[in-house]
Design an enzyme around this catalytic site. Structure first.
Site, PDB file in Angstrom:
ATOM      1  N   HIS A 117      -3.005  -3.528   1.938  1.00 18.96           N
ATOM      2  CA  HIS A 117      -4.305  -4.137   2.218  1.00 18.96           C
ATOM      3  C   HIS A 117      -5.121  -3.276   3.176  1.00 18.96           C
ATOM      4  O   HIS A 117      -5.481  -3.662   4.276  1.00 18.96           O
ATOM      5  CB  HIS A 117      -4.106  -5.556   2.777  1.00 18.96           C
ATOM      6  CG  HIS A 117      -3.705  -6.531   1.725  1.00 18.96           C
ATOM      7  ND1 HIS A 117      -2.397  -6.959   1.556  1.00 18.96           N
ATOM      8  CD2 HIS A 117      -4.432  -7.112   0.753  1.00 18.96           C
ATOM      9  CE1 HIS A 117      -2.346  -7.784   0.535  1.00 18.96           C
ATOM     10  NE2 HIS A 117      -3.563  -7.912   0.027  1.00 18.96           N
ATOM     11  N   HIS A 173      -7.528  -0.317  -1.187  1.00 20.15           N
ATOM     12  CA  HIS A 173      -7.435  -1.543  -1.993  1.00 20.15           C
ATOM     13  C   HIS A 173      -8.829  -2.139  -2.181  1.00 20.15           C
ATOM     14  O   HIS A 173      -9.223  -2.480  -3.309  1.00 20.15           O
ATOM     15  CB  HIS A 173      -6.527  -2.561  -1.300  1.00 20.15           C
ATOM     16  CG  HIS A 173      -6.652  -3.965  -1.841  1.00 20.15           C
ATOM     17  ND1 HIS A 173      -6.375  -4.294  -3.150  1.00 20.15           N
ATOM     18  CD2 HIS A 173      -7.066  -5.113  -1.237  1.00 20.15           C
ATOM     19  CE1 HIS A 173      -6.602  -5.587  -3.335  1.00 20.15           C
ATOM     20  NE2 HIS A 173      -7.027  -6.110  -2.193  1.00 20.15           N
ATOM     21  N   ASP A 225      -9.343  -8.592  -7.485  1.00 19.81           N
ATOM     22  CA  ASP A 225      -8.363  -8.481  -6.403  1.00 19.81           C
ATOM     23  C   ASP A 225      -6.976  -8.130  -6.944  1.00 19.81           C
ATOM     24  O   ASP A 225      -6.192  -7.456  -6.281  1.00 19.81           O
ATOM     25  CB  ASP A 225      -8.311  -9.806  -5.641  1.00 19.81           C
ATOM     26  CG  ASP A 225      -7.732  -9.643  -4.238  1.00 19.81           C
ATOM     27  OD1 ASP A 225      -7.571 -10.662  -3.556  1.00 19.81           O
ATOM     28  OD2 ASP A 225      -7.444  -8.502  -3.832  1.00 19.81           O
TER      29      ASP A 225
HETATM   30  C1  LIG Z   1      -5.350 -12.494  -4.890  1.00 18.89           C
HETATM   31  O1  LIG Z   1      -4.668 -12.620  -3.669  1.00 18.89           O
HETATM   32  C2  LIG Z   1      -3.623 -11.770  -3.432  1.00 18.89           C
HETATM   33  C3  LIG Z   1      -3.253 -11.649  -2.102  1.00 18.89           C
HETATM   34  C4  LIG Z   1      -2.208 -10.813  -1.781  1.00 18.89           C
HETATM   35  C5  LIG Z   1      -1.542 -10.121  -2.777  1.00 18.89           C
HETATM   36 CL1  LIG Z   1      -0.263  -9.033  -2.369  1.00 18.89          CL
HETATM   37  C6  LIG Z   1      -1.889 -10.256  -4.113  1.00 18.89           C
HETATM   38  C7  LIG Z   1      -1.166  -9.525  -5.149  1.00 18.89           C
HETATM   39  N1  LIG Z   1      -1.664  -8.445  -5.758  1.00 18.89           N
HETATM   40  N2  LIG Z   1      -0.729  -7.983  -6.588  1.00 18.89           N
HETATM   41  C8  LIG Z   1       0.382  -8.787  -6.475  1.00 18.89           C
HETATM   42  C9  LIG Z   1       1.637  -8.699  -7.089  1.00 18.89           C
HETATM   43  C10 LIG Z   1       1.955  -7.598  -8.041  1.00 18.89           C
HETATM   44  N3  LIG Z   1       2.561  -9.608  -6.827  1.00 18.89           N
HETATM   45  C11 LIG Z   1       2.308 -10.645  -5.999  1.00 18.89           C
HETATM   46  C12 LIG Z   1       3.305 -11.631  -5.770  1.00 18.89           C
HETATM   47  C13 LIG Z   1       3.012 -12.747  -4.975  1.00 18.89           C
HETATM   48  C14 LIG Z   1       1.761 -12.851  -4.400  1.00 18.89           C
HETATM   49  C15 LIG Z   1       1.400 -14.054  -3.577  1.00 18.89           C
HETATM   50  O2  LIG Z   1       0.448 -14.029  -2.833  1.00 18.89           O
HETATM   51  N4  LIG Z   1       2.124 -15.193  -3.810  1.00 18.89           N
HETATM   52  C16 LIG Z   1       1.767 -16.457  -3.147  1.00 18.89           C
HETATM   53  C17 LIG Z   1       0.735 -17.235  -3.990  1.00 18.89           C
HETATM   54  C18 LIG Z   1       1.258 -17.437  -5.408  1.00 18.89           C
HETATM   55  C19 LIG Z   1       0.413 -18.568  -3.336  1.00 18.89           C
HETATM   56  C20 LIG Z   1       0.775 -11.864  -4.565  1.00 18.89           C
HETATM   57  C21 LIG Z   1       1.044 -10.765  -5.352  1.00 18.89           C
HETATM   58  N5  LIG Z   1       0.097  -9.775  -5.595  1.00 18.89           N
HETATM   59  C22 LIG Z   1      -2.960 -11.077  -4.439  1.00 18.89           C
HETATM   60 MG   LIG Z   2      -7.003 -11.035   0.566  1.00 22.82          MG
END
Ligand SMILES: COc1ccc(Cl)c(-c2nnc3c(C)nc4ccc(C(=O)NCC(C)C)cc4n23)c1
Ligand SMILES: [Mg+2]
Length: 344
Positions: free
Chosen positions: A82, A86, A234
């Site tokens: 982040h 990004h 995002d």
């Molecule tokens: C749109 O907001 C976000 C914020 C932060 C992140 Cl890192 C991401 C994000 N971008 N790529 C990914 C990948 C490949 N895997 C992830 C696995 C779990 C989660 C997660 O936040 N799980 C909790 C939720 C389901 C309540 C986010 C993931 N993620 C997106």
């Molecule tokens: Mg965010």
């Protein structure tokens, strides 16, 4: 926080001189991480405003836009994922979406402007930890915002507001009072919509909207679409070619997740599997994330914006590759769940 004039002058020159576009820069699948962060990202972010006609439409001054972008870039810390790159990728995905579809059929001029600003600003001052960790660790930000939820997202908007209130950096200062307020309200709504928990709360309404058809005259449809598009931007690293996506997921996203899990263990708490470097198995976690979040999200996006079909095709290709890795892992004893070769 003022930007030193010398740095600004240097950047001003940079923006003018080094704006040679990489090939396929406006493609939805452009490999954004190949852009060297320091020199070119600001020039390319500037180009996105220019190429979408926003500089002419809103009469931005070259200096103010450059100062704004410099301040935004400086407003990011350097956690593994982040960080500014990004934000740059999120802004680029929205830019390439606008090049692929006629966005004016879905968004007003002000909403397009608010979207691009929000993309670049949506994770300002991120510490590489989740909302849940803010609350668990009783951070200052949790004290400030946990009663309203979306702790980090409220902080990201507060930081955006500060930059727009920094003299010489307010690119929307030239908007009339009504447009200024509408733009700022939209920036806030869009940044708050990047909380995945919020996305999960409204996706049923977005499915309903996609089933009945987008109504440009329905303000709630605009809110649902802006939320769907910003979340698609995002998460867009997941719809890039597997070679790029898998490396960023493993070496940036899961690096942050595991660091948070280490800190949770130090707090005497048990991290979720995705945050535990001893338990997480990235290929199977990716398949679950794909089926639970990514596929429903991008299927909806394409239902509303059909010309962006290529992202669903790439997502399906990536899932197949994650599945082949997962099957290969299950056949191997003592396989390493975090390291994997690119099976492409
Ligand atoms: C749109 O907001 C976000 C914020 C932060 C992140 Cl890192 C991401 C994000 N971008 N790529 C990914 C990948 C490949 N895997 C992830 C696995 C779990 C989660 C997660 O936040 N799980 C909790 C939720 C389901 C309540 C986010 C993931 N993620 C997106
Ligand atoms: Mg965010």
């Amino acid at each position: 926080m003022q930007v030193p004039q010398t740095e600004l002058d240097g950047a001003l020159q940079e923006v003018h001189i080094t704006c040679t576009l990489p090939p396929n820069f406006s493609s939805l699948l452009f490999p954004t991480y190949i852009v060297e962060e320091e020199s070119k990202s600001i020039s390319l972010a500037y180009h996105m405003f220019e190429d979408l006609g926003l500089i002419n439409r809103w009469q931005f001054s070259h200096q103010t836009l450059t100062r704004f972008l410099l301040m935004v870039k400086r407003g990011y810390r350097d956690p593994p994922y982040h960080n500014w790159m990004h934000a740059f990728c999120v802004g680029h995905f929205f830019y390439s979406l606008c090049k692929a579809v006629d966005i004016s059929k879905y968004m007003t001029d002000i909403e397009v402007l608010a979207m691009l600003i929000a993309c670049f600003c949506h994770d300002l001052d991120h510490r590489g930890t989740t909302n849940a960790f803010q609350v668990a660790s009783r951070s200052v930000l949790a004290c400030l915002y946990s009663s309203e939820g979306s702790v980090m997202e409220r902080h990201h908007f507060a930081q955006t507001f500060c930059i727009l209130n920094t003299s010489g950096c307010n690119i929307i200062e030239c908007l009339d009072t009504e447009n200024y307020k509408t733009c700022l309200d939209n920036i806030q709504k869009i940044i708050l919509a990047t909380d995945l928990a919020q996305h999960l709360r409204i996706i049923s309404q977005q499915k309903e909207m996609a089933a009945t058809g987008y109504d440009f005259n329905n303000p709630h449809h605009h809110f649902l679409l802006l939320s769907l598009v910003i979340t698609s931007c995002d998460l867009s690293i997941n719809v890039k070619m597997f070679e790029e996506s898998s490396v960023i997921v493993r070496d940036h996203i899961y690096s942050e997740f595991f660091s948070e899990g280490d800190m949770e263990k130090e707090l005497g708490r048990t991290p979720m599997q995705q945050n535990d470097r001893k338990k997480a198995c990235i290929p199977s976690l990716q398949i679950k994330f794909n089926d639970f979040i990514l596929a429903p999200l991008y299927t909806l996006l394409i239902k509303l914006l059909p010309p962006a079909q290529i992202v669903v095709d790439q997502l399906e290709e990536n899932r197949l590759i994650w599945e082949s890795i997962s099957i290969k892992h299950n056949q191997e004893e003592n396989h390493n769940c975090v390291k994997y070769d690119n099976y492409t």
